[in-house]
Design a protein around this motif. Structure first.
Motif, PDB file in Angstrom:
ATOM      1  N   LEU A  67       0.828  -1.212   0.000  1.00 31.55           N
ATOM      2  CA  LEU A  67       0.000   0.000   0.000  1.00 31.55           C
ATOM      3  C   LEU A  67       0.860   1.259   0.000  1.00 31.55           C
ATOM      4  O   LEU A  67       0.551   2.236  -0.694  1.00 31.55           O
ATOM      5  N   TYR A  68       1.947   1.249   0.764  1.00 32.86           N
ATOM      6  CA  TYR A  68       2.812   2.423   0.816  1.00 32.86           C
ATOM      7  C   TYR A  68       3.554   2.629  -0.502  1.00 32.86           C
ATOM      8  O   TYR A  68       3.689   3.761  -0.981  1.00 32.86           O
ATOM      9  N   SER A  69       4.072   1.542  -1.071  1.00 32.56           N
ATOM     10  CA  SER A  69       4.790   1.667  -2.342  1.00 32.56           C
ATOM     11  C   SER A  69       3.833   2.048  -3.473  1.00 32.56           C
ATOM     12  O   SER A  69       4.206   2.778  -4.397  1.00 32.56           O
ATOM     13  N   TYR A  70       2.579   1.562  -3.391  1.00 28.52           N
ATOM     14  CA  TYR A  70       1.553   1.975  -4.361  1.00 28.52           C
ATOM     15  C   TYR A  70       1.369   3.487  -4.338  1.00 28.52           C
ATOM     16  O   TYR A  70       1.349   4.149  -5.387  1.00 28.52           O
ATOM     17  N   ALA A  71       1.243   4.052  -3.135  1.00 28.22           N
ATOM     18  CA  ALA A  71       1.034   5.498  -3.009  1.00 28.22           C
ATOM     19  C   ALA A  71       2.238   6.271  -3.533  1.00 28.22           C
ATOM     20  O   ALA A  71       2.090   7.286  -4.226  1.00 28.22           O
ATOM     21  N   CYS A  72       3.433   5.781  -3.227  1.00 25.97           N
ATOM     22  CA  CYS A  72       4.656   6.449  -3.676  1.00 25.97           C
ATOM     23  C   CYS A  72       4.771   6.418  -5.195  1.00 25.97           C
ATOM     24  O   CYS A  72       5.060   7.443  -5.832  1.00 25.97           O
ATOM     25  N   VAL A  73       4.538   5.251  -5.798  1.00 21.00           N
ATOM     26  CA  VAL A  73       4.593   5.130  -7.260  1.00 21.00           C
ATOM     27  C   VAL A  73       3.537   6.024  -7.906  1.00 21.00           C
ATOM     28  O   VAL A  73       3.801   6.667  -8.940  1.00 21.00           O
ATOM     29  N   GLU A  74       2.357   6.091  -7.309  1.00 25.40           N
ATOM     30  CA  GLU A  74       1.271   6.901  -7.874  1.00 25.40           C
ATOM     31  C   GLU A  74       1.674   8.369  -7.974  1.00 25.40           C
ATOM     32  O   GLU A  74       1.515   9.010  -9.025  1.00 25.40           O
ATOM     33  N   PHE A  75       2.201   8.902  -6.884  1.00 24.82           N
ATOM     34  CA  PHE A  75       2.601  10.305  -6.878  1.00 24.82           C
ATOM     35  C   PHE A  75       3.706  10.583  -7.898  1.00 24.82           C
ATOM     36  O   PHE A  75       3.645  11.550  -8.663  1.00 24.82           O
ATOM     37  N   PHE A  76       4.739   9.733  -7.915  1.00 28.39           N
ATOM     38  CA  PHE A  76       5.872   9.981  -8.801  1.00 28.39           C
ATOM     39  C   PHE A  76       5.506   9.700 -10.259  1.00 28.39           C
ATOM     40  O   PHE A  76       6.034  10.354 -11.158  1.00 28.39           O
ATOM     41  N   ASN A  77       4.608   8.749 -10.498  1.00 28.87           N
ATOM     42  CA  ASN A  77       4.159   8.497 -11.869  1.00 28.87           C
ATOM     43  C   ASN A  77       3.386   9.697 -12.403  1.00 28.87           C
ATOM     44  O   ASN A  77       3.557  10.101 -13.563  1.00 28.87           O
ATOM     45  N   LEU A  78       2.550  10.282 -11.573  1.00 37.70           N
ATOM     46  CA  LEU A  78       1.799  11.477 -11.979  1.00 37.70           C
ATOM     47  C   LEU A  78       2.746  12.650 -12.228  1.00 37.70           C
ATOM     48  O   LEU A  78       2.515  13.468 -13.128  1.00 37.70           O
ATOM     49  N   ALA A  79       3.818  12.735 -11.442  1.00 34.78           N
ATOM     50  CA  ALA A  79       4.809  13.795 -11.649  1.00 34.78           C
ATOM     51  C   ALA A  79       5.533  13.614 -12.976  1.00 34.78           C
ATOM     52  O   ALA A  79       5.739  14.577 -13.728  1.00 34.78           O
ATOM     53  N   VAL A  80       5.927  12.383 -13.288  1.00 37.15           N
ATOM     54  CA  VAL A  80       6.601  12.086 -14.561  1.00 37.15           C
ATOM     55  C   VAL A  80       5.671  12.400 -15.733  1.00 37.15           C
ATOM     56  O   VAL A  80       6.107  12.935 -16.766  1.00 37.15           O
ATOM     57  N   MET A  81       4.387  12.085 -15.587  1.00 31.77           N
ATOM     58  CA  MET A  81       3.417  12.379 -16.647  1.00 31.77           C
ATOM     59  C   MET A  81       3.264  13.879 -16.864  1.00 31.77           C
ATOM     60  O   MET A  81       3.091  14.341 -17.995  1.00 31.77           O
ATOM     61  N   SER A  82       3.319  14.658 -15.796  1.00 35.22           N
ATOM     62  CA  SER A  82       3.241  16.117 -15.952  1.00 35.22           C
ATOM     63  C   SER A  82       4.482  16.648 -16.665  1.00 35.22           C
ATOM     64  O   SER A  82       4.397  17.567 -17.483  1.00 35.22           O
ATOM     65  N   TYR A  83       5.640  16.070 -16.369  1.00 33.24           N
ATOM     66  CA  TYR A  83       6.883  16.457 -17.062  1.00 33.24           C
ATOM     67  C   TYR A  83       6.791  16.112 -18.548  1.00 33.24           C
ATOM     68  O   TYR A  83       7.214  16.906 -19.407  1.00 33.24           O
ATOM     69  N   ASP A  84       6.214  14.958 -18.849  1.00 31.08           N
ATOM     70  CA  ASP A  84       6.032  14.557 -20.251  1.00 31.08           C
ATOM     71  C   ASP A  84       5.118  15.532 -20.975  1.00 31.08           C
ATOM     72  O   ASP A  84       5.374  15.912 -22.124  1.00 31.08           O
ATOM     73  N   ARG A  85       4.024  15.946 -20.324  1.00 27.31           N
ATOM     74  CA  ARG A  85       3.100  16.911 -20.941  1.00 27.31           C
ATOM     75  C   ARG A  85       3.771  18.274 -21.124  1.00 27.31           C
ATOM     76  O   ARG A  85       3.513  18.978 -22.111  1.00 27.31           O
ATOM     77  N   TYR A  86       4.637  18.644 -20.185  1.00 22.63           N
ATOM     78  CA  TYR A  86       5.375  19.904 -20.305  1.00 22.63           C
ATOM     79  C   TYR A  86       6.264  19.892 -21.548  1.00 22.63           C
ATOM     80  O   TYR A  86       6.283  20.852 -22.331  1.00 22.63           O
ATOM     81  N   LEU A  87       6.993  18.789 -21.757  1.00 23.52           N
ATOM     82  CA  LEU A  87       7.853  18.693 -22.936  1.00 23.52           C
ATOM     83  C   LEU A  87       7.042  18.689 -24.223  1.00 23.52           C
ATOM     84  O   LEU A  87       7.420  19.326 -25.210  1.00 23.52           O
ATOM     85  N   ALA A  88       5.910  17.975 -24.227  1.00 19.21           N
ATOM     86  CA  ALA A  88       5.094  17.863 -25.437  1.00 19.21           C
ATOM     87  C   ALA A  88       4.475  19.201 -25.839  1.00 19.21           C
ATOM     88  O   ALA A  88       4.359  19.506 -27.029  1.00 19.21           O
ATOM     89  N   ILE A  89       4.094  20.008 -24.851  1.00 17.27           N
ATOM     90  CA  ILE A  89       3.388  21.264 -25.142  1.00 17.27           C
ATOM     91  C   ILE A  89       4.347  22.440 -25.254  1.00 17.27           C
ATOM     92  O   ILE A  89       4.198  23.306 -26.128  1.00 17.27           O
ATOM     93  N   CYS A  90       5.362  22.471 -24.387  1.00 19.09           N
ATOM     94  CA  CYS A  90       6.271  23.619 -24.361  1.00 19.09           C
ATOM     95  C   CYS A  90       7.487  23.452 -25.266  1.00 19.09           C
ATOM     96  O   CYS A  90       8.082  24.450 -25.690  1.00 19.09           O
ATOM     97  N   CYS A  91       7.869  22.219 -25.541  1.00 20.74           N
ATOM     98  CA  CYS A  91       9.040  21.966 -26.402  1.00 20.74           C
ATOM     99  C   CYS A  91       8.699  20.932 -27.473  1.00 20.74           C
ATOM    100  O   CYS A  91       9.347  19.866 -27.544  1.00 20.74           O
ATOM    101  N   PRO A  92       7.699  21.192 -28.306  1.00 20.07           N
ATOM    102  CA  PRO A  92       7.246  20.176 -29.271  1.00 20.07           C
ATOM    103  C   PRO A  92       8.309  19.760 -30.284  1.00 20.07           C
ATOM    104  O   PRO A  92       8.359  18.599 -30.689  1.00 20.07           O
ATOM    105  N   LEU A  93       9.187  20.700 -30.699  1.00 21.30           N
ATOM    106  CA  LEU A  93      10.199  20.378 -31.701  1.00 21.30           C
ATOM    107  C   LEU A  93      11.325  19.518 -31.108  1.00 21.30           C
ATOM    108  O   LEU A  93      11.996  18.783 -31.839  1.00 21.30           O
ATOM    109  N   GLN A  94      11.527  19.614 -29.814  1.00 19.84           N
ATOM    110  CA  GLN A  94      12.595  18.852 -29.164  1.00 19.84           C
ATOM    111  C   GLN A  94      12.059  17.622 -28.421  1.00 19.84           C
ATOM    112  O   GLN A  94      12.836  16.896 -27.796  1.00 19.84           O
ATOM    113  N   TYR A  95      10.759  17.406 -28.498  1.00 22.87           N
ATOM    114  CA  TYR A  95      10.127  16.359 -27.679  1.00 22.87           C
ATOM    115  C   TYR A  95      10.720  14.977 -27.935  1.00 22.87           C
ATOM    116  O   TYR A  95      11.078  14.249 -26.999  1.00 22.87           O
ATOM    117  N   ASN A  96      10.849  14.599 -29.205  1.00 14.03           N
ATOM    118  CA  ASN A  96      11.326  13.246 -29.537  1.00 14.03           C
ATOM    119  C   ASN A  96      12.780  13.028 -29.150  1.00 14.03           C
ATOM    120  O   ASN A  96      13.185  11.889 -28.858  1.00 14.03           O
TER     121      ASN A  96
END
Length: 306
Positions: A102-131
């Motif tokens: 349960l604890y590792s689930y919560a930790c992975v959830e938070f950090f996975n959501l953080a990584v996804m926000s970073y991915d969206r930042y690159l896709a929207i703010c740096c589209p030419l450099q995304y790949n």
């Protein structure tokens, strides 16, 4: 001198004798668990089997859905057994295993959501450099670090409670909880409490800081960008933000219950709030992403109605 005993099991005291209603609760929770498993497995299979979805955003989503299955399996089987049982006890090793899950689930959830926000930042703010910036190697590294880090962080508090001398074995919850076991100790728990507070703060503040930074940059681009850019940002970020808010809401009440006296709150409400982050999030995510992301929705529609 305070007497301590060798504890071989814990009693989960939050369960109440509900008579024949226990079978109704059992069927409701079993149905919820099966729905969670089916929804998450379906989307994992859809993402894995369709090469068109082998993109960073969907790979991170797949990791998120795997985590929902992992967290649900750490809770529901034992919960279902306890509902039908007359004696609500759980062995020491099984209790520690549930805490880790349960604890590792919560930790992975938070950090996975953080990584996804970073991915969206690159896709929207740096589209030419995304790949070039979000390569396959980087995707694997981010997911691997997320899971390994969560495992290490959650193994440490378990290792710290093993040598503690316990003066009781009653946990006033419907599942095992590390903090409640620490409160049963006759030993000095200063180090446990300091680590628990520091780890909780880091697990929450680190991903929240990354998410805040990512969305601050996304909003800046949206206000200065075209209408098409704003529409893309809204369509891809809305499910992520709703998922983050839903999980944060449940985690907030869980932390409040653990750290503060909630005796004035009705016991049934306390149980519901303590289960919210472990039951609603695994169901919320596949439904939210499945319904809001057009590519997943179209593939699922073709799969069932072709």
């Amino acid at each position: 001198m305070i007497n301590s005993t060798i504890i071989s099991y814990f009693t989960l005291a939050a369960y109440v004798d509900s008579g024949l209603l226990r079978y109704l609760f059992f069927m409701m929770l079993l149905s919820l668990y099966l729905l969670i498993v089916c929804a998450n497995v379906l989307l994992i299979v859809v993402i894995c089997m369709n090469r068109s979805l082998h993109e960073p955003m969907y790979v991170f989503l797949c990791s998120l859905f795997v985590n929902e299955l992992y967290g649900s399996t750490g809770l529901f089987p034992l919960l279902l057994v306890q509902i039908l049982s007359d004696v609500h006890t759980v062995s020491l090793p099984l209790c520690f295993l549930q805490i880790f899950c349960l604890y590792s689930y919560a930790c992975v959830e938070f950090f996975n959501l953080a990584v996804m926000s970073y991915d969206r930042y690159l896709a929207i703010c740096c589209p030419l450099q995304y790949n070039t910036r979000m390569t396959h190697r980087k995707i694997i590294a981010l997911i691997t670090v997320t899971w390994i880090y969560a495992s290490v962080v959650c193994l440490i508090p378990l290792a710290m409670i093993v040598p503690l001398q316990l003066c009781g074995n009653i946990i006033n919850k419907v599942y095992c909880d590390n903090y409640y076991i620490v409160k049963l100790s006759c030993s000095d728990t200063t180090v446990n409490n300091i680590y628990g507070l520091a780890a909780t703060s880091f697990i929450i503040l680190s991903p929240v800081s990354l998410i805040f930074f990512s969305y601050l940059r996304i909003l800046k681009v949206c206000f200065s960008g075209s209408k098409q850019t704003r529409q893309k940002a809204v369509s891809t970020c809305t499910p992520h933000l709703l998922s983050l808010l839903n999980f944060s809401f449940g985690a907030f009440f869980e932390i409040m219950q653990s750290r503060f006296n909630m005796d004035k709150v009705p016991s049934l409400l306390r149980i519901i709030l303590s289960l919210y982050w472990l039951t609603c999030q695994p169901l919320f995510n596949p439904l939210m992403y499945g319904l809001n992301m057009s590519r997943i929705r179209i593939i699922c529609k073709n799969l069932f109605f072709a």
